[in-house]
Design an enzyme around this catalytic site. Structure first.
Site: not given
Length: 262
Positions: A145, A158
């Protein structure tokens, strides 16, 4: 049919991006192992869509956070087809928390996220690597990501896990060469059911339109957009590439401070 008769494992491929990747690999001729943890109904639907592309496919239930499950998923492919050529580490999880609220996350939150996003990817690579080396040519694609590059996203845990996944991509690209290439794709926003389920349809539409208004390419990403990049690293013209992190975010990262490393 550039991946004709190859065998690909896609973790977390019952729905969303994972399903799109599985279908795209099938369109290129690859046989596919569809992995899921709980979404059996959706996994079976994806299985039928993959098979409709004219390739063979099987289901493999398992939690990538558990090493025994990872080894069983890999063995499922070997038992069926005798080889593994491509591994897409797509399974992931998160915990939503304000980055500025240092009390919003516990150590357990970090452990749970890292167990899937980092350790799970490592365990899947470990389970598949001997079979890829036996074939003599393998490709691992880690779905990361832009959070791991820019420090944004659903939570600090995250973003940190995706940063760790990017670093692991570099480490394993070195250590598994020359037989196995290891690369990462770093999406920005992806318009999947995950967003609408989490935020509701109205908020989802607001986020999507915001992406269209603020990204340089004026686009909100779709699972198919990212799947094309994953398939590129799986073997379509990327034989000379390893250790790369490709940001597939419609240029979203350009709005952040200059990035000296990816």
């Amino acid at each position: 049919m550039t991946l004709k008769d190859k065998v690909s494992i896609v973790t977390g491929s019952a729905t969303g991006l994972g399903a799109a990747v599985a279908i795209k690999l099938a369109e290129r001729g690859s046989r596919v192992v569809i992995n899921y943890t709980k979404s059996e109904k959706e996994a079976k639907e994806t299985l039928e869509m993959v098979k409709s592309k004219g390739v063979d496919a099987i289901l493999a239930q398992g939690d990538v956070g558990e090493d025994a499950d990872c080894r069983r998923i890999a063995q499922t492919a070997v038992d069926k087809w005798g080889r593994i050529d491509v591994l897409v580490n797509n399974a992931g999880t998160t915990q939503f928390a304000n980055h500025a609220d240092l009390e919003a996350l516990t150590a357990e939150d970090f452990f749970c996220i890292y167990k899937v996003n980092v350790v799970g990817a490592y365990q899947m690579i470990r389970a598949c690597a001997p079979h890829m080396k036996k074939v003599g040519k393998g490709s691992v694609v880690n779905v990361s990501s832009i959070a791991g590059v820019t420090g944004v996203g659903s939570s600090v845990a995250y973003a940190a896990s995706k940063g760790a996944l990017n670093t692991m991509t570099l480490s394993l690209a070195r250590s598994l060469a020359p037989e196995i290439r290891v690369n990462a794709v770093c999406p920005g926003f992806i318009g999947t059911r995950w967003f609408s389920d989490r935020f509701g349809e109205m908020q989802y539409e607001k986020i999507r339109k915001q992406q269209e208004a603020t990204t340089p390419l004026a686009r909100a990403g779709t699972p198919e957009d990212i799947a094309v990049s994953v398939v590129f690293f799986a073997g379509e013209g990327s034989d000379h590439i390893t250790g790369e992190t490709l940001m597939t975010d419609a240029g979203m990262h350009l709005g952040f401070a200059p990035l000296k490393a990816r």
